[in-house]
Design a protein around this motif. Structure first.
Motif, short mmCIF file in Angstrom:
data_model
loop_
_atom_site.label_atom_id
_atom_site.label_comp_id
_atom_site.label_asym_id
_atom_site.label_seq_id
_atom_site.Cartn_x
_atom_site.Cartn_y
_atom_site.Cartn_z
N TRP A 189 23.50 29.68 43.42
CA TRP A 189 23.21 30.61 42.03
C TRP A 189 23.02 30.03 41.09
O TRP A 189 23.17 29.97 40.32
N ASP A 190 23.18 28.39 41.70
CA ASP A 190 23.01 27.44 40.10
C ASP A 190 21.30 27.40 39.89
O ASP A 190 20.81 26.85 39.02
N LEU A 191 20.62 28.44 41.55
CA LEU A 191 18.97 28.17 41.23
C LEU A 191 18.98 29.77 39.77
O LEU A 191 17.44 29.41 38.96
N LEU A 192 19.95 30.62 39.26
CA LEU A 192 19.48 31.27 38.58
C LEU A 192 19.24 31.09 37.02
O LEU A 192 18.60 31.73 36.18
N ASP A 193 19.59 30.45 36.46
CA ASP A 193 19.27 29.36 35.26
C ASP A 193 17.83 29.73 34.73
O ASP A 193 17.42 29.98 33.63
N GLU A 194 17.31 29.12 36.32
CA GLU A 194 16.26 28.41 36.07
C GLU A 194 15.00 29.92 35.97
O GLU A 194 14.31 30.16 34.94
N VAL A 195 15.46 30.74 36.77
CA VAL A 195 14.55 31.90 37.33
C VAL A 195 14.50 32.98 36.03
O VAL A 195 13.39 33.81 35.30
N VAL A 196 15.88 32.17 35.70
CA VAL A 196 16.28 33.79 34.09
C VAL A 196 15.00 33.06 33.06
O VAL A 196 14.29 33.99 32.41
N ASP A 197 14.80 31.42 33.00
CA ASP A 197 13.69 31.78 31.94
C ASP A 197 12.35 31.13 32.92
O ASP A 197 11.31 30.70 32.31
N LEU A 198 11.88 31.55 33.50
CA LEU A 198 10.54 32.06 34.49
C LEU A 198 10.39 33.26 34.06
O LEU A 198 9.13 33.74 34.49
#
Length: 499
Positions: free
Chosen positions: A241-250
């Motif tokens: 889930w740590d990946l979510l922060d970055e994907v939200v901004d992609l």
């Protein structure tokens, strides 16, 4: 005095920002606008951020700063006036306050009479402040890397395209480099319908009609909901889930789809597959709910408004599969090649690898770690011979093809190769764990040998770099010495080791 209040909306449009800049840039813009309007009364502030636009909405902003009259005191009266005539002290004080000497008066101060003057403050127009200061508020956002474009002289993280400043019902004419503010915005790249911006709520709903979630938190909720729904349908789970922060901004309009890669690639070390999926494709690996093992399918959050249409979804899934499969087969080849040599054989070339400027080679650092092992192993109650062996091997994987291609796997590749070579478990664990903790949120090593090696590796780096005069200066710390020092403290605290 009654003062009229209006809502303010500022929108800055640009080319796609790197994910790490999206939340950062809107936070900095908010701070800069608050500073610009520091004397203006206003209500709540809300920020909006996507890869292609950052925006700020401020409720109930006063049209001007409140006016206030106050008395400002100056030099003692007997120094300001001699025989009724103003001295240089009086004239300088009057000039500084922008008034004529005749406007000065004498009032009683805490230590006797002083000269004073009535000064009017406030009254600045909000519109004028915005017109003068909006360019600086945007351009003074300090990015790690900026770029120039076209024939303009300004620089920013990515080329700027649009500025909208709406105050009440009025679009304020402003400039941002060569850009003149406009009154229209448009939606998603694949849905670029233009519309007039009337107020913040109308803008949010029109953007959503045009396939853009401008509210970052709403976008995050949509992503989370889509991921969870698909996981339930597939009887799978997500750990990363740590990946979510970055994907939200992609993405501006998230649509989540399932993709898969060939089953035979699951023979590769799981962490390698996971790192490649997360770092290179920003996709979510899936795990079996029953035993937590990695699966040959994954979820990708796309930025395509029509990704729920079967033909579009199939094209996106096939593209992701091709890219990942190619990387995985490369990794399979590299790993097979690396296994043809022992870990120690890989390390023979450490004599040619520079450690830091003026700091010798990595082989010399390894020799120092071996020597330090006998001093520090007893402190951490670890096995001296195991720590020495791990110190000898800990940097050898830096010369493998796998680590060259997947740098975040340094340590892990060393552990895998050490296990294939039949090294004791405490040695292979320490080879991987000596990089821990990598940051403030990371775990510390779980074995005593790992703790010892992690400690002496950082201690050696600090000792050598400070002796070479390479200590951090101001906010600059290219060698990560502050992080190393924090790591030392965390290792001692986590292991409850007194020195």
């Amino acid at each position: 005095m009654s003062m009229s209040m209006q809502d303010l909306l500022i929108i800055v449009g640009c080319e796609e920002l790197p994910a790490r800049y999206v939340h950062y840039s809107v936070t900095k813009l908010k701070n800069n606008i608050i500073t610009l309007l520091k004397n203006i009364e206003h209500g709540d502030i809300k920020t909006f951020a996507t890869p292609r636009r950052i925006a700020i909405s401020i409720q109930s902003v006063a049209t001007e700063a409140a006016s206030e009259e106050k008395i400002v005191t100056g030099p003692p009266a007997d120094r300001a006036f001699v025989n009724g005539e103003p001295t240089k002290a009086a004239m300088g004080f009057a000039r500084g306050k922008g008034v004529d000497v005749s406007a000065l008066q004498i009032v009683e101060g805490p230590r006797g009479p002083v000269v004073a003057v009535k000064v009017q403050t406030g009254g600045e127009s909000t519109v004028e402040l915005l017109q003068k200061g909006i360019q600086d508020a945007v351009l003074k956002i300090d990015f790690e890397k900026s770029m120039r474009w076209g024939s303009g002289s300004i620089s920013w993280a990515r080329p700027l395209h649009k500025l909208i400043v709406l105050f009440g019902n009025t679009h304020i004419p402003c400039r941002l480099g060569n850009i003149v503010s406009s009154s229209n915005d448009e939606g998603h790249r694949l849905f670029p319908t233009s519309f007039a911006v009337e107020n913040v709520n109308q803008w949010i709903s029109k953007m959503l009609e045009n396939k853009v979630y401008v509210d970052r938190e709403q976008r995050r909720e949509v992503c989370t909901q889509q991921l969870n729904t698909l996981c339930t349908d597939l009887s799978a789970s997500i750990k990363d889930w740590d990946l979510l922060d970055e994907v939200v901004d992609l993405v501006e309009f998230p649509k989540t789809i399932r993709c898969e890669f060939p089953e035979d690639l699951l023979e590769l070390p799981p962490r390698l597959l996971v790192e490649a999926m997360k770092l290179h494709q920003r996709v979510f690996p899936l795990y079996n709910q029953a035993d937590g093992s990695l699966r040959a399918d994954f979820l990708v959050i796309t930025n395509h408004p029509y990704a729920d249409q079967p033909d579009v979804a199939a094209t996106i899934a096939e593209g992701n599969k091709r890219v990942l499969t190619a990387r995985f087969y490369d990794a399979k080849f590299f790993f097979a090649e690396d296994r043809k040599k022992s870990l120690l054989e890989h390390g023979t070339k450490l004599t040619t690898m520079r450690w830091v400027r003026k700091g010798g080679t990595v082989a010399e650092k390894v020799a120092r770690l071996e020597k330090m092992s006998s001093t520090w192993a007893p402190v951490f109650e670890s096995d001296t011979s195991m720590v020495q062996r791990a110190a000898l091997l800990c940097k050898c994987d830096l010369l493998t093809q796998m680590v060259y291609e997947f740098t975040d796997l340094q340590g892990h590749v060393g552990k895998l190769l050490a296990e294939f070579d039949g090294e004791p478990q405490s040695v292979s664990e320490a080879v991987e764990e000596h990089y821990l903790p990598r940051g403030a949120e990371d775990d510390c090593p779980s074995t005593k040998e790992g703790l010892t090696l992690a400690f002496i590796d950082r201690l050696d780096s600090l000792q050598q770099c400070f002796s070479l005069g390479l200590q951090p200066k101001g906010s600059s710390d290219p060698l990560g010495l502050r992080r190393a020092a924090n790591g030392l403290v965390r290792i001692l605290l986590s292991s409850n080791t007194p020195l």
